[in-house]
Design a protein around this motif. Structure first.
Motif, PDB file in Angstrom:
ATOM      1  N   ARG A 148      -2.898  11.630 -13.853  1.00 28.29           N
ATOM      2  CA  ARG A 148      -2.455  10.467 -14.745  1.00 28.29           C
ATOM      3  C   ARG A 148      -1.750   9.233 -14.333  1.00 28.29           C
ATOM      4  O   ARG A 148      -2.451   8.389 -14.265  1.00 28.29           O
ATOM      5  CB  ARG A 148      -1.835  11.082 -16.146  1.00 28.29           C
ATOM      6  CG  ARG A 148      -2.483  10.338 -17.653  1.00 28.29           C
ATOM      7  CD  ARG A 148      -2.261  11.150 -18.314  1.00 28.29           C
ATOM      8  NE  ARG A 148      -2.388  12.335 -18.941  1.00 28.29           N
ATOM      9  CZ  ARG A 148      -3.114  13.221 -19.292  1.00 28.29           C
ATOM     10  NH1 ARG A 148      -3.911  12.406 -19.845  1.00 28.29           N
ATOM     11  NH2 ARG A 148      -3.354  14.379 -19.836  1.00 28.29           N
ATOM     12  N   ALA A 149      -0.733   9.298 -14.055  1.00 26.50           N
ATOM     13  CA  ALA A 149      -0.119   8.162 -13.900  1.00 26.50           C
ATOM     14  C   ALA A 149      -0.600   7.125 -12.597  1.00 26.50           C
ATOM     15  O   ALA A 149      -0.727   5.899 -12.660  1.00 26.50           O
ATOM     16  CB  ALA A 149       1.216   8.084 -13.471  1.00 26.50           C
ATOM     17  N   LYS A 150      -1.326   7.746 -11.531  1.00 26.06           N
ATOM     18  CA  LYS A 150      -1.909   7.168 -11.029  1.00 26.06           C
ATOM     19  C   LYS A 150      -2.786   6.846 -10.668  1.00 26.06           C
ATOM     20  O   LYS A 150      -3.367   5.591 -10.458  1.00 26.06           O
ATOM     21  CB  LYS A 150      -1.914   8.048  -9.622  1.00 26.06           C
ATOM     22  CG  LYS A 150      -2.468   7.713  -7.992  1.00 26.06           C
ATOM     23  CD  LYS A 150      -2.691   8.746  -7.007  1.00 26.06           C
ATOM     24  CE  LYS A 150      -3.327   8.757  -5.608  1.00 26.06           C
ATOM     25  NZ  LYS A 150      -3.576   8.621  -4.743  1.00 26.06           N
ATOM     26  N   LEU A 151      -3.792   7.628 -12.054  1.00 27.58           N
ATOM     27  CA  LEU A 151      -5.259   6.477 -12.247  1.00 27.58           C
ATOM     28  C   LEU A 151      -4.999   5.551 -13.488  1.00 27.58           C
ATOM     29  O   LEU A 151      -5.559   4.607 -13.314  1.00 27.58           O
ATOM     30  CB  LEU A 151      -5.894   7.553 -12.887  1.00 27.58           C
ATOM     31  CG  LEU A 151      -6.688   9.142 -12.051  1.00 27.58           C
ATOM     32  CD1 LEU A 151      -7.030   9.712 -13.064  1.00 27.58           C
ATOM     33  CD2 LEU A 151      -7.352   8.119 -11.001  1.00 27.58           C
ATOM     34  N   LEU A 152      -3.807   4.851 -14.075  1.00 25.35           N
ATOM     35  CA  LEU A 152      -3.218   4.119 -14.767  1.00 25.35           C
ATOM     36  C   LEU A 152      -2.602   3.047 -14.099  1.00 25.35           C
ATOM     37  O   LEU A 152      -2.918   2.259 -14.383  1.00 25.35           O
ATOM     38  CB  LEU A 152      -2.350   4.451 -16.637  1.00 25.35           C
ATOM     39  CG  LEU A 152      -3.145   5.647 -16.812  1.00 25.35           C
ATOM     40  CD1 LEU A 152      -1.883   6.256 -18.137  1.00 25.35           C
ATOM     41  CD2 LEU A 152      -4.116   5.829 -17.886  1.00 25.35           C
ATOM     42  N   GLU A 153      -2.069   3.389 -12.555  1.00 22.61           N
ATOM     43  CA  GLU A 153      -1.753   2.225 -12.241  1.00 22.61           C
ATOM     44  C   GLU A 153      -2.991   1.911 -11.012  1.00 22.61           C
ATOM     45  O   GLU A 153      -2.981   0.693 -11.574  1.00 22.61           O
ATOM     46  CB  GLU A 153      -0.723   3.014 -10.894  1.00 22.61           C
ATOM     47  CG  GLU A 153       0.448   3.204 -11.340  1.00 22.61           C
ATOM     48  CD  GLU A 153       1.468   4.081 -10.265  1.00 22.61           C
ATOM     49  OE1 GLU A 153       1.050   4.296  -9.039  1.00 22.61           O
ATOM     50  OE2 GLU A 153       2.750   4.814 -10.721  1.00 22.61           O
ATOM     51  N   ALA A 156      -4.337  -0.689 -14.208  1.00 22.75           N
ATOM     52  CA  ALA A 156      -3.776  -2.079 -13.621  1.00 22.75           C
ATOM     53  C   ALA A 156      -3.600  -3.092 -12.907  1.00 22.75           C
ATOM     54  O   ALA A 156      -3.703  -3.356 -12.767  1.00 22.75           O
ATOM     55  CB  ALA A 156      -2.189  -1.316 -14.026  1.00 22.75           C
ATOM     56  N   GLU A 157      -3.997  -2.298 -11.238  1.00 19.11           N
ATOM     57  CA  GLU A 157      -4.409  -3.413 -10.209  1.00 19.11           C
ATOM     58  C   GLU A 157      -5.290  -3.927 -10.755  1.00 19.11           C
ATOM     59  O   GLU A 157      -5.896  -4.499 -10.498  1.00 19.11           O
ATOM     60  CB  GLU A 157      -4.143  -2.153  -9.477  1.00 19.11           C
ATOM     61  CG  GLU A 157      -3.790  -2.985  -7.883  1.00 19.11           C
ATOM     62  CD  GLU A 157      -5.647  -3.084  -7.632  1.00 19.11           C
ATOM     63  OE1 GLU A 157      -5.672  -3.714  -6.970  1.00 19.11           O
ATOM     64  OE2 GLU A 157      -6.234  -2.407  -7.403  1.00 19.11           O
ATOM     65  N   ILE A 158      -6.564  -3.021 -11.241  1.00 17.08           N
ATOM     66  CA  ILE A 158      -7.873  -3.273 -10.775  1.00 17.08           C
ATOM     67  C   ILE A 158      -7.997  -4.729 -11.703  1.00 17.08           C
ATOM     68  O   ILE A 158      -8.250  -5.745 -11.631  1.00 17.08           O
ATOM     69  CB  ILE A 158      -9.061  -3.071 -11.284  1.00 17.08           C
ATOM     70  CG1 ILE A 158      -8.943  -1.346  -9.581  1.00 17.08           C
ATOM     71  CG2 ILE A 158     -10.710  -2.993 -11.285  1.00 17.08           C
ATOM     72  CD1 ILE A 158      -9.366  -0.092 -10.512  1.00 17.08           C
ATOM     73  N   ALA A 159      -7.218  -4.455 -13.595  1.00 13.96           N
ATOM     74  CA  ALA A 159      -7.206  -5.286 -14.292  1.00 13.96           C
ATOM     75  C   ALA A 159      -6.481  -6.536 -13.941  1.00 13.96           C
ATOM     76  O   ALA A 159      -7.120  -7.362 -14.810  1.00 13.96           O
ATOM     77  CB  ALA A 159      -6.671  -4.720 -15.562  1.00 13.96           C
ATOM     78  N   ALA A 160      -5.933  -6.666 -13.010  1.00 13.72           N
ATOM     79  CA  ALA A 160      -4.890  -7.923 -12.454  1.00 13.72           C
ATOM     80  C   ALA A 160      -5.811  -8.489 -11.164  1.00 13.72           C
ATOM     81  O   ALA A 160      -5.488  -9.527 -11.210  1.00 13.72           O
ATOM     82  CB  ALA A 160      -4.067  -7.276 -11.823  1.00 13.72           C
ATOM     83  N   ARG A 161      -6.739  -8.192 -11.074  1.00 17.40           N
ATOM     84  CA  ARG A 161      -7.555  -8.809 -10.383  1.00 17.40           C
ATOM     85  C   ARG A 161      -8.107  -9.364 -11.234  1.00 17.40           C
ATOM     86  O   ARG A 161      -8.471  -9.711 -11.847  1.00 17.40           O
ATOM     87  CB  ARG A 161      -8.451  -8.297  -9.703  1.00 17.40           C
ATOM     88  CG  ARG A 161      -7.637  -7.191  -8.377  1.00 17.40           C
ATOM     89  CD  ARG A 161      -8.891  -5.852  -8.083  1.00 17.40           C
ATOM     90  NE  ARG A 161      -8.451  -5.336  -7.777  1.00 17.40           N
ATOM     91  CZ  ARG A 161      -9.666  -3.833  -6.947  1.00 17.40           C
ATOM     92  NH1 ARG A 161     -10.407  -4.732  -6.864  1.00 17.40           N
ATOM     93  NH2 ARG A 161      -8.523  -3.148  -6.182  1.00 17.40           N
ATOM     94  N   PRO A 162      -9.232 -11.373 -10.316  1.00 17.10           N
ATOM     95  CA  PRO A 162      -9.166 -12.096 -11.334  1.00 17.10           C
ATOM     96  C   PRO A 162     -10.973 -11.899 -11.350  1.00 17.10           C
ATOM     97  O   PRO A 162     -11.271 -10.936 -10.937  1.00 17.10           O
ATOM     98  CB  PRO A 162      -9.554 -13.608 -10.332  1.00 17.10           C
ATOM     99  CG  PRO A 162      -8.573 -13.121  -9.049  1.00 17.10           C
ATOM    100  CD  PRO A 162      -7.974 -11.182  -9.528  1.00 17.10           C
ATOM    101  N   GLY A 163     -10.947 -11.964 -12.715  1.00 17.30           N
ATOM    102  CA  GLY A 163     -12.802 -11.665 -13.279  1.00 17.30           C
ATOM    103  C   GLY A 163     -12.347 -10.409 -13.501  1.00 17.30           C
ATOM    104  O   GLY A 163     -13.913  -9.946 -13.820  1.00 17.30           O
ATOM    105  N   LEU A 164     -11.677  -9.483 -13.359  1.00 10.06           N
ATOM    106  CA  LEU A 164     -11.815  -7.975 -13.232  1.00 10.06           C
ATOM    107  C   LEU A 164     -11.134  -7.604 -14.805  1.00 10.06           C
ATOM    108  O   LEU A 164     -10.076  -7.856 -14.800  1.00 10.06           O
ATOM    109  CB  LEU A 164     -11.351  -7.660 -12.547  1.00 10.06           C
ATOM    110  CG  LEU A 164     -12.328  -6.752 -11.488  1.00 10.06           C
ATOM    111  CD1 LEU A 164     -12.972  -8.638 -10.646  1.00 10.06           C
ATOM    112  CD2 LEU A 164     -12.023  -5.856 -10.392  1.00 10.06           C
TER     113      LEU A 164
END
Length: 344
Positions: A148-153, A156-164
């Protein structure tokens, strides 16, 4: 008399197998006529025309403005059909919160329909972003905090990308429901291995329970006034796990939550059911129709909470066979156990 927590389902639970279920099970023809009048006033298709269709169409029945009304009516109808059961608390998944409000008495049945129908229509008109589902447990339903923690990480990593844009939409027992814009959803799909049909896109679903829905929430607040809301008669557990108690609920705050946080922030169904179990310790967890797809999620939540010492799917199945604790009213034999006694 057995005590129960009543858990109302959300979008995606009225499917082909549920055609005709509203007509078969709704107990109050006069109330259904009021719902139909609301639909007619808004130039929306009749619920009974949808329910009695000869075939199911995802583009017709799965639309937010149709699905929300059908699901609300089926869920409320099942609540009104209960006999020989004392409901000690209500909760719901996602739009099931609107049904829960009416079951608890915080909204009248008709005002609850107005809220569910209006929000379904506004969501459909805007249709901002989308949703997908991905499992966080295996076939044995054992809790896996590391996964669960790995998927939520990753989210968060995807959400930090520009435009995503990508965020947790619903913590749904053994599943994560994620929501975002198309690039964000596609990035998650590309970064995760396929597991059967997952990651699974949800047709006709917007980016519910994320900041992307703020325009919809604003339109909802403009269309639905706070005076629709009142004190509940039964405790309600919302998507944060917060309990709204009879006699101490502020109707304005309830309106604020329902047309604010509930629309634009993540919905923690896992916490809601966990708090319901631990606070009210019911004999039964009752899930109304339509369908029975929420049963697995509720069981997974109870396993994660170690309810009655359950740690896996096998434990749940054993307990369910010996002393049933979960009733899915979408299944006729289970429905009969809570609807065929003396009405209270």
């Amino acid at each position: 008399m057995k005590t129960a927590v009543f858990i109302c389902p959300g979008r995606g639970t009225y499917n082909a197998a549920e055609l005709g279920s509203l007509g078969r099970t709704f107990p109050d023809a006069g109330l259904l006529a009021q719902f139909e009048n609301e639909r007619a006033f808004g130039n929306q298709e009749s619920l009974m025309a949808l329910d009695s269709a000869t075939s199911f169409s995802i583009s017709r029945h799965g639309r937010g403005d149709n699905a929300s009304a059908l699901i609300y009516a089926c869920g409320l109808g099942d609540f009104l059909s209960l006999t020989d059961v004392k409901v000690v608390a209500v909760t719901g998944n996602s739009m099931g919160w609107y049904t829960a409000l009416a079951c608890a008495g915080a909204l009248s049945p008709l005002n609850g329909f107005r809220v569910a129908n209006t929000m379904g229509r506004l969501m459909q008109e805007a249709l901002i972003g989308g949703q997908l589902v991905y499992p966080v447990v295996g076939d044995d339903w054992r809790d896996d905090p590391a996964r669960r923690a790995k998927l939520l990480e990753l989210v968060a990593e995807i959400a930090a990308r520009p435009g995503l844009q990508l965020a947790l939409s619903i913590d749904l027992g053994g599943m994560l429901v994620l929501a975002g814009n198309e690039p964000g959803l596609a990035a998650f799909e590309a970064a995760t291995p396929r597991e059967g049909r997952f990651p699974l896109r949800l047709t006709n679903h917007a980016a519910f329970h994320t900041a992307l829905q703020e325009p919809v929430a604003a339109r909802g607040r403009a269309a639905l006034s706070a005076d629709l809301f009142t004190q509940p008669k039964i405790p309600m557990i919302d998507g944060r796990g917060h309990i709204w108690w009879p006699g101490s609920t502020d109707a304005q705050s309830l309106w604020d939550y329902t047309l604010g946080h509930q629309v634009t922030e993540a919905y923690d169904f896992t916490r809601a059911v966990t708090h319901a179990a631990r606070e009210f310790a019911p004999d039964l967890f009752i899930i109304p129709g339509p369908g029975n797809t929420l049963g697995g999620a509720v069981a997974q939540v109870l396993i994660r909470a170690n309810w009655r010492d359950m740690t896996c799917k096998e434990d749940f199945q054993k307990l369910q066979s010996e002393t049933p604790l979960l009733v899915s009213m979408g299944l006729a034999p289970q429905r009969a156990t809570v609807t065929e006694g003396t009405r209270t």
